[in-house]
Enzyme design. Structure first.
Site, short mmCIF file in Angstrom:
data_model
loop_
_atom_site.label_atom_id
_atom_site.label_comp_id
_atom_site.label_asym_id
_atom_site.label_seq_id
_atom_site.Cartn_x
_atom_site.Cartn_y
_atom_site.Cartn_z
N ASP A 82 51.57 84.20 45.07
CA ASP A 82 52.55 85.27 44.93
C ASP A 82 51.88 86.44 44.21
O ASP A 82 50.78 86.29 43.65
CB ASP A 82 53.76 84.75 44.16
CG ASP A 82 54.81 85.81 43.92
OD1 ASP A 82 55.04 86.61 44.84
OD2 ASP A 82 55.37 85.86 42.82
N ARG A 116 55.36 100.59 41.65
CA ARG A 116 56.62 100.18 42.28
C ARG A 116 57.58 101.37 42.24
O ARG A 116 57.78 101.98 41.18
CB ARG A 116 57.23 98.99 41.53
CG ARG A 116 56.31 97.78 41.51
CD ARG A 116 56.63 96.83 40.37
NE ARG A 116 57.96 96.27 40.47
CZ ARG A 116 58.25 95.12 41.08
NH1 ARG A 116 57.28 94.44 41.66
NH2 ARG A 116 59.48 94.66 41.11
N PHE A 125 73.62 95.54 43.01
CA PHE A 125 72.45 95.29 43.86
C PHE A 125 72.49 93.87 44.42
O PHE A 125 72.95 92.95 43.79
CB PHE A 125 71.18 95.47 43.02
CG PHE A 125 69.91 95.14 43.75
CD1 PHE A 125 69.22 96.12 44.43
CD2 PHE A 125 69.41 93.85 43.75
CE1 PHE A 125 68.05 95.82 45.10
CE2 PHE A 125 68.24 93.55 44.42
CZ PHE A 125 67.56 94.54 45.10
N ASP A 158 59.34 81.34 44.91
CA ASP A 158 58.06 80.73 45.28
C ASP A 158 58.16 79.21 45.40
O ASP A 158 57.16 78.56 45.72
CB ASP A 158 56.98 81.07 44.25
CG ASP A 158 56.79 82.57 44.07
OD1 ASP A 158 56.78 83.27 45.10
OD2 ASP A 158 56.67 83.03 42.93
N THR A 166 53.88 89.40 42.23
CA THR A 166 54.58 89.81 41.01
C THR A 166 54.77 88.63 40.09
O THR A 166 55.37 87.62 40.45
CB THR A 166 55.94 90.42 41.37
OG1 THR A 166 55.76 91.51 42.25
CG2 THR A 166 56.65 90.90 40.11
N ARG A 203 55.94 92.01 52.93
CA ARG A 203 57.32 92.00 53.41
C ARG A 203 57.72 90.61 53.94
O ARG A 203 58.34 90.49 54.99
CB ARG A 203 57.53 93.05 54.51
CG ARG A 203 57.46 94.48 54.03
CD ARG A 203 58.53 94.79 53.02
NE ARG A 203 58.63 96.23 52.73
CZ ARG A 203 59.35 96.72 51.74
NH1 ARG A 203 60.02 95.92 50.94
NH2 ARG A 203 59.41 98.02 51.54
N ASP A 236 56.14 93.11 48.85
CA ASP A 236 55.83 94.54 48.76
C ASP A 236 55.58 95.13 50.15
O ASP A 236 55.25 94.43 51.10
CB ASP A 236 54.59 94.76 47.90
CG ASP A 236 54.91 94.67 46.42
OD1 ASP A 236 56.08 94.82 46.08
OD2 ASP A 236 53.99 94.42 45.64
#
Length: 1041
Positions: free
Chosen positions: A334, A515, A459, A694, A336, A664, A597
């Site tokens: 991964d 970001r 969100f 993950d 981040t 993505r 990302d």
């Protein structure tokens, strides 16, 4: 004062599945309908009922839930309450079930069943060729050790955490398992939630509280919950809670038994099954488990993998995969929180087309009493613009950041991104002060302002944005929104300005691995809001598909935005990430980064962590067409053959690359990528991540590694190994993994050799005993051979041996290649061990046999009996196998030397004891070799026979090892040779020229420096010769920075 506002349940009560927003998030495959909620009910102080489902709850009344109407049948006429208890069974056994369940679980293993079957065969007198205890003792030992280990592990699961439950007239400590339906529970800040509970009230205004679900889904976003007004007002005191209710004859000797040759042959067959069972003894399984446990402990105790800042050591959560750590070919990571720190910092922004944040020196925020001293920004022009109050768009930009969020008063944010943005607004003069259910208060350049919150559109990973609708003090209604550029640009008004300039800035920020979020607003008329609020209220109380209904309503208001600008947040790489990736790449380990990302950000992160380098040719998936691809209508479903063909093309193409970045991707897609590589490449894979998204990837790989970072412990709990920083992966693989693989391979090769050499002696002896299944050794020697006489040295090799030290293992990553190739234990190595064992068994049997054919002792008697032959063969075998492990040991310590000598000493000590007359008197039928050892071993020619046997067994091995190290050296041999050469070149310490040697007197006896001083020349001290590090001259791979 009456207020017009949308229903707070929909706007301020987000679902628990809400995710924090950032560019790192992706579209998860959600299952609509899986989170349907029941209809919201009003406050019912006495009882909360749902007549539709037939469930009722009464507070402070446990007996209420046990009434007959809440009973259900579960066995014949027996009934129990349909309400589940809060106890969770995390243990396997109790006092009554431990022995039967543990034995049942252990005998599910084929090895234990195999040895149990052998034990049963040995109990049958007609079949047995060995006493029953030769199998019973090791079997009981293994079962007992395993049972003790299981018991210790199970005891850890007992116990329970405590919380406070209300028992009239006060709160009392209670275990979680004792919480019942209807109990009132008091929780404290940062405490764990013990059950599914309903919020009644909290110490915050309006019963507002925040819940973190990191232990459930790995996300650190804080979900806020609110109690009903009536419970908030009436349940603040304990007194109020107390009132609240809510072959042939030649095969055998004639023994007088009337048995046919066929029957005797049948019995002999099973007898040989028992005799030859020691080829794969039960001690092999025990030794493997001990070695694996020890290797796991070494990982746990490694101080070089201990992260002091968070007091986090490395943790091996399994003991069965250590050797696979030395065979990794693909690492899936991964981004981040795994490669980066997941600690966000506000770095740059673009406001109304003006780029800010470019270096002009650190700023002084002393003019702002609310400023955070740790905040850093490098652009003076932005501060000057704000303090002048002339640029309305800049003021609006930071006002949006201070209002459009779900941060708590103490700046506990739902995500690291959101915390960074609110902190930035605070330092630039727009300070978030407080919030209630209906209002939010900020300080705008030292002027306090309160805004009425009409709706909060929170969100989630599908929307990728959040909005807030506010009523300004002057009566205006405005919507503020922030989110990912992909969703914001779709909803911009045609009249919005700065779109192109902002997009250019976004591209620049992405290329700098920052970001990004876009900020925009929309003014709403009162009539438009009133009509929308009615739809919003209807959607918020929908009986089914509520989330979908709310999303549709949100879409109706979130449009025609006006662009303000965009933010750029930095998530720094962890220390040592580039060096670690470079080292792993040199070890021929291919690293794939799987991230949510967008492409530009992911690619630049690849360059910054040196996964991608300038000399690489970059290929993009969109530009590559597989050769097997055939034109096909995209609207038509593909069949299984076409799907598999595309998968094979993808894997083959990607595995040809030195590095792969998948952008993505959703959590499910991450797991699918790992699964495809495992399926088509048959490679050993490792996945590493830090969050709940993950977990699928971690569980799919052969080995899962969890990083204990900012996103909870879900990844760690699902992993096989855990530590705090990505850089520790280098040591885990190149040191611990490589050592574990080498040690296990060496252990297995030697173990098979020594047992082939031991067991096949029975086979050669069969040609001289009429194939009667008579054993060649004494019974007790067979019993103790693998337990006492030959186990300790090889066990220590499996735990401590190393061909090179840890520094050289990391300095020369190519040492890792044999593990990936499986070069140290395969069919070839197995058959080499087999032939080595056959050769040794031939020597151990036939040399003593030849020596015993025609012999005469010093006393004139011939000791050519079976028992003396058994002692000589056993002694020769013990010397041979213990000296063989000495030749195979690469790393000698005092413990290894002691183990070899101790094993030989134990053999002779036990042998002389069980051959003594005293023990024969006590157990005459068990110990039958009375006086054999003292009688046989006092004959010098028998000692010569033992020496000859051991010498012939070991000389070919010594010769072959010499040839291998001189003609066909391994990579490890070459590294050790270089190290030895460097040691020889190293100058001896404290070398002095004899002419400069001085006496111990106060004045030197040699001529002084008067002439030199008089000559006027300067006196300079001879420069000291630096002692070079011997490893510095090994230049295959430069050391990491």
């Amino acid at each position: 004062m009456s207020r017009e506002r949308s229903d707070s349940q929909g706007s301020l009560g987000p679902d628990d599945e809400v995710m924090p927003y950032s560019d790192d998030e992706t579209d998860d495959e959600l299952d609509p309908g899986s989170d349907e909620e029941g209809p919201p009910g009003g406050p019912q102080p006495e009882e909360i009922k749902s007549t539709e489902s037939g469930w009722s709850v009464k507070a402070n009344d446990r007996a209420f839930c046990n009434l007959p109407e809440f009973q259900k049948k579960y066995l014949l006429c027996l009934k129990k309450s349909k309400y589940a208890g809060n106890g969770i069974k995390t243990y396997k056994y109790n006092a009554l079930t431990f022995i039967p369940l543990n034995l049942l679980e252990q005998f599910k293993r084929v090895a234990n069943l195999y040895f149990l079957a052998l034990l049963i065969l040995q109990i049958i007198p007609e079949i047995t060729t060995l006493p029953w205890y030769t199998t019973l003792v090791p079997l009981v030992l293994v079962l007992g050790i395993t049972a003790i280990k299981d018991l210790v592990d199970d005891l850890v699961q007992w116990g329970g955490e405590m919380t406070e439950t209300f028992s009239k007239p006060r709160f009392q400590e209670s275990k979680w398992m004792n919480i019942h339906v209807g109990d009132v529970v008091r929780l404290k800040k940062n405490g764990h939630i013990p059950a599914d509970i309903l919020l009644l009230s909290s110490s915050n205004p309006n019963s507002l509280c925040y819940v973190e679900t990191a232990e459930l889904d790995g996300e650190t976003n804080l979900k806020f919950k609110m109690g009903l007004k009536v419970t908030d007002e009436r349940l603040q005191e304990e007194g109020q809670l107390a009132q609240f209710d809510v072959g042939s004859k030649a095969w055998y000797l004639k023994d007088g038994k009337d048995q046919t040759a066929s029957y005797r042959g049948f019995l002999s067959f099973w007898g040989y099954i028992i005799v030859l069972n020691t080829m794969v003894p039960i001690s092999l399984y025990v030794s493997v488990e001990v070695i694996r446990l020890g290797q796991s402990k070494f990982i746990n105790w490694d101080l070089q993998m201990y992260y002091q800042e968070k007091d986090t050591p490395a943790k091996a959560r399994t003991t069965t995969l250590n050797e696979q750590l030395g065979q990794i070919e693909y690492v899936f990571s991964d981004k981040t929180g795994t490669l980066t720190q997941n600690i966000m910092a506000f770095k740059k922004c673009t406001i109304a087309g003006q780029h800010n944040g470019y270096c002009s020196g650190s700023l002084d925020f002393s003019w702002n009493k609310y400023a955070d001293s740790k905040f850093e920004y490098l652009d003076h022009s932005l501060v000057a613009c704000i303090r002048s109050k002339k640029d309305k768009e800049t003021l609006e930009f930071f006002k949006l950041l201070s209002l459009c969020h779900t941060v708590m008063l103490v700046y506990q944010a739902a995500s690291p991104d959101e915390g960074a943005l609110v902190t930035a607004a605070r330092n630039f003069g727009f300070v978030f002060l407080s919030r209630t259910q209906d209002t939010i208060t900020i300080s705008e350049m030292d002027q306090e302002m309160t805004y009425e919150v009409l709706a909060l559109l929170d969100f989630n990973s599908d929307r990728k944005r959040m909005s807030i609708i506010l009523r300004f003090p002057d009566g205006r209604i405005r919507l503020y929104c922030k989110g990912a550029d992909t969703v914001i640009y779709e909803r911009l008004s045609p009249n919005s300005r700065h779109k192109e300039v902002t997009q250019t800035a976004l591209d620049i920020f992405a290329n700098q691995t920052l970001r990004t979020l876009c900020l925009c607003y929309k003014d709403i008329s009162k009539q438009e809001f009133d009509a929308w609020a009615k739809k919003h209220k209807d959607a918020s109380v929908a009986m089914g598909n509520r989330e979908a209904a709310l999303d549709q309503v949100y879409e109706q208001i979130e449009n025609n935005f006006m662009m303000i600008g965009a933010t750029a947040i930095e998530d720094k790489l962890q220390d040592g990430v580039p060096a670690t990736i470079a080292k792993l790449a040199k070890a021929d380990i291919k690293i794939w980064v799987l991230t949510g990302d967008k492409k530009e950000t992911a690619e630049n992160i690849g360059y910054s962590c040196e996964l991608l380098t300038d000399d690489m040719q970059i290929h993009y998936g969109d530009d590559i067409k597989p050769a097997s691809a055939t034109p096909q209508d995209s609207t038509q479903p593909i069949d299984d053959w076409e799907k598999e063909s595309r998968q094979v093309d993808f894997v083959n193409m990607a595995c040809e690359c030195e590095a792969v970045i998948c952008c993505r991707v959703t959590p499910k897609q991450k797991a699918n990528v790992v699964s495809l590589v495992k399926k088509y490449k048959k490679a050993v894979t490792l996945s590493i991540g830090d969050g709940a998204n993950d977990v699928n990837m971690i569980k799919t790989a052969d080995i899962g590694v969890g990083i204990s970072g900012q996103e909870g412990m879900q990844a760690v709990m699902s992993s096989d190994y855990a530590f705090a920083q990505f850089r520790y992966l280098e040591r885990l693989l190149l040191v611990h993994g490589r050592w574990s693989y080498i040690r296990m391979c060496k252990f297995l090769r030697y173990f098979f050799f020594k047992n082939f050499a031991f067991t096949l002696v029975h086979f050669w002896y069969s040609f001289f005993n009429g194939f009667s299944a008579q054993v060649a050794y004494e019974d007790w020697f067979i019993t103790l051979y693998n337990v006492m006489y030959s186990s300790l040295p090889v066990l220590l090799v499996g735990l401590l041996d190393q061909d090179v030290n840890d520094k050289l293992s990391r300095k020369f990553p190519k040492l890792y290649l044999p593990g990936q190739q499986g070069a140290l234990f395969n069919y070839k190595n197995f058959f080499i061990s087999l032939f080595h064992g056959i050769f040794t068994s031939l020597v151990v049997f036939f040399i003593p046999y030849g020596a015993f054919l025609q012999t005469m002792g010093q006393d004139g008697e011939a000791p050519s009996d079976y028992q003396s032959l058994a002692v000589v063969m056993a002694s020769s075998l013990i010397f041979t196998v213990n000296l063989q492990i000495s030749l195979d040991t690469s790393y000698w310590t005092f413990v290894n030397c002691f183990a070899v000598l101790c094993s030989i000493a134990i053999y002779f000590g036990i042998m002389f004891d069980i051959h003594s007359a005293g023990i024969h008197v006590i157990f005459p039928s068990t110990f039958t070799f009375t006086g054999v050892a003292p009688n046989a071993l006092r004959q010098p020619y028998l000692w010569l026979t033992i020496i000859l046997t051991v010498g012939i067994s070991l000389l070919p091995v010594i010769f072959i090892q010499f040839l291998c190290k001189t003609i066909w050296p391994s990579v490890g041999d070459n590294v050790r040779h270089k190290e030895e050469e460097e040691e020889k070149k190293k100058p001896a310490p404290f070398q002095r020229d004899r002419r400069s040697r001085r006496s111990a007197y106060a004045f030197s006896h040699s001529r002084g420096y008067a002439d030199l001083i008089a000559s006027g020349r300067s006196i300079r001290r001879r420069p000291a010769v630096a002692r070079p590090d011997p490893r510095d001259s090994i230049t295959e791979v430069p050391p990491s920075q």
